[in-house]
Design an enzyme around this catalytic site. Structure first.
Site, PDB file in Angstrom:
ATOM      1  N   LYS A 175      52.097 -45.356  -4.618  1.00 12.57           N
ATOM      2  CA  LYS A 175      51.929 -45.440  -3.155  1.00 12.57           C
ATOM      3  C   LYS A 175      51.721 -46.887  -2.695  1.00 12.57           C
ATOM      4  O   LYS A 175      52.306 -47.337  -1.712  1.00 12.57           O
ATOM      5  CB  LYS A 175      50.734 -44.559  -2.739  1.00 12.57           C
ATOM      6  CG  LYS A 175      50.243 -44.759  -1.325  1.00 12.57           C
ATOM      7  CD  LYS A 175      51.281 -44.399  -0.283  1.00 12.57           C
ATOM      8  CE  LYS A 175      50.792 -44.749   1.122  1.00 12.57           C
ATOM      9  NZ  LYS A 175      51.842 -44.615   2.129  1.00 12.57           N
ATOM     10  N   LYS A 244      44.492 -53.257   4.006  1.00 15.58           N
ATOM     11  CA  LYS A 244      43.773 -52.707   2.849  1.00 15.58           C
ATOM     12  C   LYS A 244      44.750 -52.379   1.723  1.00 15.58           C
ATOM     13  O   LYS A 244      44.523 -52.704   0.559  1.00 15.58           O
ATOM     14  CB  LYS A 244      43.015 -51.454   3.328  1.00 15.58           C
ATOM     15  CG  LYS A 244      42.345 -50.635   2.271  1.00 15.58           C
ATOM     16  CD  LYS A 244      42.870 -49.229   2.043  1.00 15.58           C
ATOM     17  CE  LYS A 244      43.515 -48.469   3.120  1.00 15.58           C
ATOM     18  NZ  LYS A 244      44.047 -47.167   2.823  1.00 15.58           N
TER      19      LYS A 244
HETATM   20  P1  NAD Z   1      42.095 -42.558  10.340  1.00 14.80           P
HETATM   21  O1  NAD Z   1      41.216 -43.738  10.442  1.00 14.80           O
HETATM   22  O2  NAD Z   1      42.852 -42.095  11.561  1.00 14.80           O
HETATM   23  O3  NAD Z   1      41.253 -41.289   9.810  1.00 14.80           O
HETATM   24  C1  NAD Z   1      40.246 -41.385   8.854  1.00 14.80           C
HETATM   25  C2  NAD Z   1      39.191 -40.318   9.178  1.00 14.80           C
HETATM   26  O4  NAD Z   1      38.184 -40.352   8.148  1.00 14.80           O
HETATM   27  C3  NAD Z   1      38.484 -40.549  10.501  1.00 14.80           C
HETATM   28  O5  NAD Z   1      38.521 -39.365  11.279  1.00 14.80           O
HETATM   29  C4  NAD Z   1      37.069 -40.944  10.103  1.00 14.80           C
HETATM   30  O6  NAD Z   1      36.087 -40.531  11.033  1.00 14.80           O
HETATM   31  C5  NAD Z   1      36.918 -40.211   8.776  1.00 14.80           C
HETATM   32  N1  NAD Z   1      35.893 -40.792   7.905  1.00 14.80           N
HETATM   33  C6  NAD Z   1      35.756 -42.093   7.546  1.00 14.80           C
HETATM   34  N2  NAD Z   1      34.725 -42.244   6.690  1.00 14.80           N
HETATM   35  C7  NAD Z   1      34.201 -41.002   6.512  1.00 14.80           C
HETATM   36  C8  NAD Z   1      33.112 -40.500   5.753  1.00 14.80           C
HETATM   37  N3  NAD Z   1      32.376 -41.322   4.986  1.00 14.80           N
HETATM   38  N4  NAD Z   1      32.843 -39.177   5.808  1.00 14.80           N
HETATM   39  C9  NAD Z   1      33.611 -38.347   6.577  1.00 14.80           C
HETATM   40  N5  NAD Z   1      34.647 -38.768   7.331  1.00 14.80           N
HETATM   41  C10 NAD Z   1      34.941 -40.082   7.293  1.00 14.80           C
HETATM   42  O7  NAD Z   1      43.111 -42.859   9.136  1.00 14.80           O
HETATM   43  P2  NAD Z   1      44.538 -42.167   8.846  1.00 14.80           P
HETATM   44  O8  NAD Z   1      45.604 -42.927   9.546  1.00 14.80           O
HETATM   45  O9  NAD Z   1      44.418 -40.700   9.033  1.00 14.80           O
HETATM   46  O10 NAD Z   1      44.681 -42.519   7.288  1.00 14.80           O
HETATM   47  C11 NAD Z   1      43.925 -41.839   6.291  1.00 14.80           C
HETATM   48  C12 NAD Z   1      44.407 -42.321   4.930  1.00 14.80           C
HETATM   49  O11 NAD Z   1      45.807 -42.022   4.784  1.00 14.80           O
HETATM   50  C13 NAD Z   1      44.269 -43.827   4.734  1.00 14.80           C
HETATM   51  O12 NAD Z   1      43.896 -44.089   3.411  1.00 14.80           O
HETATM   52  C14 NAD Z   1      45.661 -44.351   5.041  1.00 14.80           C
HETATM   53  O13 NAD Z   1      45.903 -45.590   4.393  1.00 14.80           O
HETATM   54  C15 NAD Z   1      46.515 -43.216   4.521  1.00 14.80           C
HETATM   55  N6  NAD Z   1      47.839 -43.058   5.149  1.00 14.80           N
HETATM   56  C16 NAD Z   1      47.987 -43.155   6.510  1.00 14.80           C
HETATM   57  C17 NAD Z   1      49.249 -42.981   7.076  1.00 14.80           C
HETATM   58  C18 NAD Z   1      49.473 -43.061   8.576  1.00 14.80           C
HETATM   59  O14 NAD Z   1      50.638 -43.090   9.008  1.00 14.80           O
HETATM   60  N7  NAD Z   1      48.424 -43.093   9.406  1.00 14.80           N
HETATM   61  C19 NAD Z   1      50.346 -42.692   6.260  1.00 14.80           C
HETATM   62  C20 NAD Z   1      50.154 -42.556   4.890  1.00 14.80           C
HETATM   63  C21 NAD Z   1      48.897 -42.738   4.340  1.00 14.80           C
END
Ligand code: NAD
Length: 305
Positions: A175, A244
């Site tokens: 990834k 990150k």
């Molecule tokens: P985001 O910031 O929108 O969502 C993360 C969620 O986790 C938030 O709702 C936050 O409140 C929650 N959170 C954070 N710390 C927490 C804790 N300690 N306990 C409980 N909840 C907690 O992020 P996202 O865009 O949904 O991405 C999530 C993951 O997926 C990341 O690692 C990102 O790199 C990966 N990702 C994102 C995408 C994208 O297009 N957004 C695509 C592929 C992968």
């Protein structure tokens, strides 16, 4: 049949976790959710999910848990912390860690869980918010193959392509290297487009050329038309999160002992984008660096009126 005996916990209901958890609910799974932001939880409770007030409470009720969190720091807290999953997850349960996180952290977590008879897969995804809603994610799995087979129906609800890459952490490595490539392509595509505009080419026709020629890629085919042309840079995949990922990918390359000059340049460009205040925008907003330099914007005609 298995579905009836599975209770799935979902932690992290953000841009990705929200549509992913909705798909599991729609497929008929019993779902319990937790996020430190209460407002995201409430929306899912209204749609039929159950609530846990902490990861430890969730792990006492569920036998499968998915984490979709920003980074490894959050994953370690949620799994190994004093209120963590490890405190109450039953032997034989399975954690699917789907965040983009460190392979080395996940190997350490997998070891700690294994000592308690709990299985783990790293299963990060590609395909963005659209792919999450459509169940069209690409899922890259590290961990034991037989554990993957036990949860394959759950993962198949979220993604249309599931790749098994070997031991714990290998899904993360795949990834991170995918994102290293994606950041390079997005930067190079933005640069080429903006030079063309500044040199007097018509935006839409030139973009069609880039989408047809040998330089075509996901950025010119999907990101620029859907985010840049309308000037709508959220929700999506945040530049902060890409920073990150690039830092983690560079760590993988360093430990592998392989020079990565193209990736290093992309890493610096995305740091620059964050320094320009674009951290909360979709990764496609990297083009705004070149828009600033050229004093031009790559927007479709209807958005410029
Ligand atoms: P985001 O910031 O929108 O969502 C993360 C969620 O986790 C938030 O709702 C936050 O409140 C929650 N959170 C954070 N710390 C927490 C804790 N300690 N306990 C409980 N909840 C907690 O992020 P996202 O865009 O949904 O991405 C999530 C993951 O997926 C990341 O690692 C990102 O790199 C990966 N990702 C994102 C995408 C994208 O297009 N957004 C695509 C592929 C992968």
């Amino acid at each position: 049949m298995e579905k009836m005996t599975e209770t799935i916990g979902f932690i992290g209901l953000g841009a990705m976790g929200n549509p992913m958890s909705r798909r599991l609910l729609a497929a008929g799974y019993t779902l319990i959710v937790f996020d430190k932001r209460k407002e995201t939880v409430d929306a899912l409770l209204r749609e039929g999910a159950g609530e846990a007030h902490s990861p430890v409470e969730m792990a006492g009720k569920a036998n499968r848990i998915i984490t979709m969190l920003p980074d490894s720091q959050a994953v370690e807290e949620v799994v190994l912390g004093p209120q963590g999953i490890i405190q109450s997850f039953a032997p034989g349960s399975i954690l699917m860690e789907m965040s983009t996180s460190s392979p080395y952290s996940n190997r350490m977590i997998a070891q700690a869980l294994e000592e308690k008879g709990i299985d783990m897969l790293d299963a990060p995804v590609s395909g963005g918010v659209w792919g999450a809603g459509a169940g069209e994610l690409t899922i890259m799995v590290g961990g034991k193959k037989d554990v993957l087979e036990k949860v394959r129906p759950i993962l198949a609800c979220l993604g249309s392509k599931i790749f098994h890459l070997g031991i714990h952490g290998n899904g993360n490595i795949a990834k991170l290297l995918n994102n290293l490539l994606s950041a390079s392509l997005q930067s190079a595509s933005s640069e080429a487009l903006m030079v063309g505009l500044k040199a007097g080419l018509p935006l839409d026709t030139f973009l069609d050329v880039l989408r047809s020629g040998s330089g075509k890629n996901y950025s010119v085919e999907m990101k620029i038309p859907n985010f840049v042309l309308p000037g709508k840079f959220s929700p999506g995949f945040a530049i902060d999160l890409m920073n990150k990922d690039l830092d983690l990918a560079m760590e993988v390359a360093r430990l592998a002992g392989v020079p990565v000059p193209c990736g290093a340049l992309a890493q610096q460009i995305y740091r620059l984008a964050r320094s320009e205040g674009l951290g909360q925008n979709d990764t496609s907003a990297v083009i705004r660096i070149w828009e600033k330099w050229t004093k031009m914007e790559a927007r479709s005609a209807s958005e410029q009126r």
